[in-house]
Each structure stands twice: as structure tokens, then as C-alpha cells.
Design an enzyme around this catalytic site. Structure first.
Site, mmCIF file in Angstrom:
data_model
loop_
_atom_site.group_PDB
_atom_site.id
_atom_site.type_symbol
_atom_site.label_atom_id
_atom_site.label_comp_id
_atom_site.label_asym_id
_atom_site.label_seq_id
_atom_site.Cartn_x
_atom_site.Cartn_y
_atom_site.Cartn_z
ATOM 1 N N ASP A 1 31.664 30.514 36.856
ATOM 2 C CA ASP A 1 31.358 31.678 36.014
ATOM 3 C C ASP A 1 30.980 31.259 34.593
ATOM 4 O OD1 ASP A 1 31.666 33.565 37.942
ATOM 5 O OD2 ASP A 1 33.523 34.417 37.188
ATOM 6 N N THR B 1 35.303 39.527 45.217
ATOM 7 C CA THR B 1 36.586 39.846 44.618
ATOM 8 C C THR B 1 37.200 40.999 45.421
ATOM 9 O OG1 THR B 1 35.598 39.160 42.554
ATOM 10 C CG2 THR B 1 37.488 40.579 42.351
ATOM 11 N N ARG C 1 43.412 35.095 34.354
ATOM 12 C CA ARG C 1 42.185 34.369 34.668
ATOM 13 C C ARG C 1 42.469 32.879 34.820
ATOM 14 N NH1 ARG C 1 37.168 34.947 36.850
ATOM 15 N NH2 ARG C 1 35.443 34.428 35.442
ATOM 16 N N SER D 1 33.613 39.757 34.673
ATOM 17 C CA SER D 1 33.159 41.145 34.576
ATOM 18 C C SER D 1 34.196 42.114 35.132
ATOM 19 C CB SER D 1 31.847 41.331 35.340
ATOM 20 O OG SER D 1 30.824 40.567 34.751
#
Length: 598
Positions: free
Chosen positions: A451, A409, A110, A476
Site C-alpha cells: 500500500d 478486506t 494498521r 482507505s
């Protein structure tokens, strides 16, 4: 009843289209890989949303590479053909099954906030920025994690060098791929903001125009970037000249002065790049119907939320439920799990995330008893306390709203002849990310930091998803691998779609494991997505069906969503066979291939 579910739930998989771009004559049809949604055979398998990217992974498998090598090759190719959804300017989560040890490993790749970021990152004059202003800015750009993920995966489990697995993507970037309707429509939806940035406009609006369907899109800058990364390694990004260029671009976005657009400067530094590390970490794990369900643990909420919802559904026989009751219980389990996600999940390096307790069956049972066969819970449902599971219906803190996450995504799944499996979801957040292209490098920067919550969700309840120095924003993403009692793979799935990723993976798993749908039909089935909101989103295949009326009779309320997610998966079959599956229609249909279909 299962047969009717198959008819009802897989008859409509909604439309959208997929990628390829141009500024040259169309290539011959023989040179363009054809999209098929399902393939069965030996030697390994790859499924992604794009035929060129899937073919890149198959090429690496045919040349002796393993599932990890193929996953990186496919991901790199998606960075070319799906540049608005993925690329080296973004991040993601990588889940790997090792056939030799029969264990699942994960990488948290991430993006991170700058080391100078605080909880006021998106406040201006004490008020949260407008979301669109935050997205198209340097302020939204997190330290990229995708390059480190690729290198970390190859170092730990790969069999090929980085330069070798990047070569197919480098070739696609240099020679070009074919523009389709989806690529053109995604470009059109971003055209106004792309024109703010001359480098973005030059790349994605060739000759100042939208790319023409059927033309060939080439990205020589990205080809050169891949070539350099293959030669020098990812140090060129985290300690070298490409990283310097990323920082300069984020901190002083190269805006067309004539546009008058205020692209707020970012806070990224070379220190952030040098400090970045993709994290090897234990997967989230829950047991469902005697199977082991493995996914990514926080900083993503995907594994814990899918896992909690499955635990809530554990004591309901979904295989015998009517279509209406199946969907009712699935929707309510999603609603409850999202309530807990909003309160408890953030970056565990900064927050006390009760991962183990969220995934405990005891806690799920204390929440499952809220679900009634003939009534609907009122959203927002308040979270429970997984550390102290209380009596059924005991309320916890005030509910936290579900923060918006960009939906573009992308996901890929790979398997090899040795039995290794990868489920990998990567992203630059919103379609087109920040809209800012690194000059001369051929890739867009992410807008992943949006986010984060811009401000506390509730003034009197702790929000675990506020920005912080070096913090990872909650995701998520939920790449998932399911193992049988002998720790052998059963199926691997995942999807794009922002917060709808969780419900897409959950619905696909229950369609496949409980309702008995073939994997490709479990993926194609029309979707419902409930994220602790007043209304549940339905795709047209459900919104326009009789099932909607049956659910409304219980008390459900719905709104239409034209398309939810775009999943892919692989399934292990007896005798060393693999089945690869992708979308039949969503995003123009996905691409499933095997090494040897004979």
C-alpha cells in the site's frame, strides 16, 4: 423523486459470492446458519459477510458479552471463514461508540513497516519492483496489527476474556465450515501462487485440488493457534514463539524449490514485533446535516476523505436532486476529495497531515465551488492547500495518482443491548495476502506494505506515502459511526474494497441520510466509484441503466466494474431495537442477525 431513486439505485446489486471450504462430507443444512441481509430485533445485532462469523458474534452477545466482545469474536471467525481477506496475520481499524459516555473511540491497528525499511523498500536496481513480484514475497509483509487490536479493544472496553471470545472461532476452525462458490473462486484465482508455497497449498488445496463447493473445510492448525492465544494472550505473537515463526516465514519464505519462484525475503524482525503497538487515538469527525460523522483518522485516509466529500456536499440538497444530479455531485465530490487525499495523507507519526484543516467546512467550501451542474472536472484534479484555502479553482501541487490497494478486506458491525456500537474493518490486503502461510499455524501473512508508494508519485512533489522505518502505509479503510444531536447512534457502516471503500461508505451514507433509502437498500444500491481518474467505475446496475446516458451527457466517462465493496451496517431504532443490514447479492450476500428477533 426519492421513491424512483430507490427503484433505480437498489434494483441491481451486483453478484459475487461468499465463503466456506472443504475436505469432508457436507454438514447437514440444519447446522449451517442461513444468510439473510436484514434483521430487526432486541438484545444486540451483528452484520458481516459470513453467516458463521455473524453467528459467532451473536453467541457472545447471548452469553452476556458486549459489542466489543462480539466484534472480536466475529473478526476471529472471519479469520477462519474469510482467510483470504482477514486474520491474525493482518491489521485493521476499530471504531467504538461507548453508550455510557456517548463518545467515540478508535484503534489504529494498521501493520507497520520493519524498523530497517527505507523509501527504497520496493526498489531493485534503482527501479520499482513489478507489483505482482512485490505482493507475493516476504518483502510485502508488515508487522501484524490485528492481534494487538483485539487485545487492546478487549482491555479498554470489553467484558470477556480473550480466550472466551476466541472460542467460537476455534470451534469453527476445528469442526469446519461449508465451502461456497466464492471461496472456491477466490482459491482458484490464487491457485498458481499458492502452489509456490507447500504449506499454503496443503491448507487451501486439499489433496492438491481446489476445494469442492458444499464440502467442509477444516483448519486444525488455526484452531490450535487460537487456543494458544486464548491461553497465553497476544504476547505469544509479539514476544513469543508464534512471533518467531512469523518472522522466520516472512524473512525466508518457504517456497517449493521445484516451482522456481523467487519469493524475495522480508525484513521483519522480532524487534519489530516487540515494538508494535495498536494506537488508541481520537476519531476523525465532521458534521453533516446536523449529525456527527465519526471515523478513523490517519494513518487511514478513510475518515478524512469521506468527511471532506461530505463537507463538499453539505450545501447541496441531495434529497431534492434528480438521480443524475445526485450521482453527478457525489462523483465530483469524490474526485476532489481523492485529489487532496493523494497529496496530504500519510502516517502522521512521519508526515505533517493537516487532518483538522482537511475536515474544515471552510476548506470544503473552497473546493466545492469547482463543481458545476452542467460540466465535469478533468482528472487528475490538482490538490488544494487545506492550510491556506484559496480562491475557487486555485490549483495546488501536481496531482498524485491513487495507489492500488487490494480489495479483499472485510468489514463487520456490532451493537449490544446497552447501546454500544462497533464498526470494524480488517484486512490482509489483497485476496490471499502475500500467499505465504505460517507453517503449522493456519493463517496467511499480509502483503500490506504494497500500500506504500513504491517510488515518489511526482519527482517535484512530496509523497507522504513512501515507506519508512516503523511507518504505517496509507489505507482507505473507513469504518464509520453517525451520531445524532444527542450523541446517540443513528447508523454505523463500513466496507472492504481497497480505495473503493471510501466511495462505498460515502455513497451508502448519502443514499441513507439524504435519499431516504432503507439501510439494506442503501447498501444494495448499484455503486459508482471515482478516485480522481479519467473514468468513473460503475457497477452493472448503473452501467446498464438510463442514468449512465444522463451522466455522459454532462461529460462523465465510465468503465464497468463487476462489483464494488461489500458493506455492512447497523441502525438504532426506537425502543431499544436494532436493525442489522448486509449485502443482498455482493460476495454471495452478507449475514445480518439480532439476538432476539421477537
Amino acid at each position: 423523486m426519492r421513491r424512483s431513486v430507490g427503484r433505480n439505485l437498489s434494483m441491481c446489486a451486483v453478484a459475487a459470492s461468499m465463503v466456506a471450504v472443504g475436505a469432508a462430507a457436507p454438514p447437514s443444512s440444519a447446522s449451517v446458519p442461513q444468510k439473510v441481509p436484514v434483521a430487526v430485533g432486541y438484545g444486540g445485532a451483528v452484520a458481516s459477510v459470513d453467516a458463521d462469523a455473524t453467528a459467532a458474534g451473536i453467541e457472545v452477545l447471548r452469553n452476556g458479552g458486549n459489542a466489543v466482545d462480539a466484534a472480536v469474536a466475529t473478526a476471529a471467525a472471519l479469520g477462519v471463514t474469510e482467510p483470504y481477506s482477514s486474520g491474525v496475520g493482518g491489521g485493521g481499524y476499530f471504531v467504538y461508540y461507548d453508550a455510557k459516555t456517548r463518545k467515540v473511540h478508535t484503534i489504529d491497528g494498521r501493520e507497520t513497516a520493519p524498523l530497517t525499511a527505507g523509501p527504497d523498500l520496493f526498489l531493485e536496481n534503482g527501479k520499482p519492483l513489478a507489483f505482482t513480484d512485490a505482493v507475493t514475497s516476504g518483502l510485502s509483509v508488515g508487522t501484524p496489527g490485528t492481534p494487538a487490536t483485539w487485545q487492546s479493544a478487549l482491555d479498554a472496553w470489553g467484558s470477556k476474556r480473550l480466550g472466551t471470545v476466541l472460542r467460537p472461532a476455534e470451534r469453527i476452525a476445528r469442526d469446519g465450515f461449508t465451502v461456497d462458490d466464492t471461496f472456491r473462486s477466490q482459491t482458484a484465482s490464487n491457485e498458481a501462487r499458492f502452489r509456490y508455497f507447500p504449506d499454503t497449498a496443503q491448507l487451501f488445496l486439499p489433496g492438491g485440488q481446489l476445494p469442492v463447493v458444499g464440502s467442509t473445510f477444516k483448519n486444525p492448525d488455526l484452531a490450535r493457534t487460537y487456543e494458544q492465544l486464548g491461553r497465553e494472550g497476544m504476547g505469544a505473537i509479539y514476544r513469543g514463539d508464534i512471533g518467531d515463526e512469523i518472522v522466520r516465514t516472512a524473512d525466508k519464505p518457504p517456497v517449493d524449490p521445484a516451482s522456481g519462484y523467487n519469493a524475495r525475503p522480508g525484513k521483519l524482525s522480532t524487534k519489530d514485533l516487540k515494538a508494535y503497538a495498536a494506537k488508541y487515538q481520537a476519531p476523525s469527525k465532521t458534521s453533516y446535516r446536523g449529525l456527527g460523522v465519526y471515523s478513523i483518522a490517519p494513518s487511514s485516509s478513510g475518515g478524512t476523505t469521506v468527511g471532506e466529500a461530505l463537507n463538499i456536499l453539505e450545501n447541496t440538497d441531495l434529497s431534492k436532486a434528480s438521480d443524475v444530479q445526485y450521482l453527478h455531485h457525489y462523483i465530483e465530490a469524490s474526485r476532489i476529495a481523492f485529489a487532496d487525499r493523494g497529496r496530504w495523507v500519510g502516517d502522521p507519526a512521519f508526515e505533517d497531515v493537516p487532518t483538522q484543516q482537511l475536515l474544515s467546512q471552510k476548506y470544503a467550501d473552497s473546493r466545492a465551488c469547482l463543481i458545476k451542474d452542467d460540466a465535469v472536472l478533468t482528472s487528475p484534479v490538482t490538490p488544494g492547500d487545506p492550510k491556506h484555502p484559496g480562491r475557487c479553482g486555485k490549483a495546488g501541487d501536481k496531482a498524485a495518482p491513487t495507489t492500488y490497494e487490494g480489495e479483499n478486506t472485510t468489514h463487520l458491525t456490532t451493537a449490544d443491548k446497552w447501546g454500544n456500537v462497533v464498526s470494524y474493518t480488517l484486512t490482509i490486503e489483497q485476496t490471499g495476502g502475500s500467499g505465504i502461510t505460517v507453517p503449522g499455524r493456519g493463517f496467511l501473512l499480509n502483503n500490506e506494505l504494497t500500500d506504500f508508494s513504491f517510488a515518489p508519485a511526482s519527482p517535484d512533489v512530496h509523497d507522504p506515502n513512501l515507506p519508512g522505518p516503523g511507518k504505517r502505509p496509507r489505507s482507505s479503510i473507513a469504518p464509520t459511526i453517525v451520531l445524532d444531536r444527542h450523541n446517540q447512534p443513528v447508523v454505523a457502516v463500513g466496507s472492504p474494497g481497497g480505495a473503493t471503500i471510501i466511495t462505498t461508505v460515502l455513497q451508502t451514507l448519502t443514499n441513507f441520510l439524504d435519499r431516504g433509502l432503507p439501510l439494506v437498500d442503501a447498501i444494495a444500491a448499484p455503486r459508482a466509484s471515482q478516485r480522481n481518474a479519467a473514468q468513473t467505475e460503475l457497477e452493472p446496475g448503473l452501467y446498464d441503466s438510463a442514468l449512465r446516458g444522463g451522466l455522459e451527457a454532462i461529460g462523465h466517462s465510465f468503465k464497468l466494474n463487476p462489483e464494488i465493496g461489500a458493506a455492512t451496517g447497523v441502525q438504532r431504532l426506537p425502543g431499544g431495537k436494532w436493525l442489522a443490514a448486509a449485502e443482498k447479492v455482493r460476495r454471495g450476500g452478507g449475514s445480518a442477525m439480532v439476538v432476539d428477533p421477537k
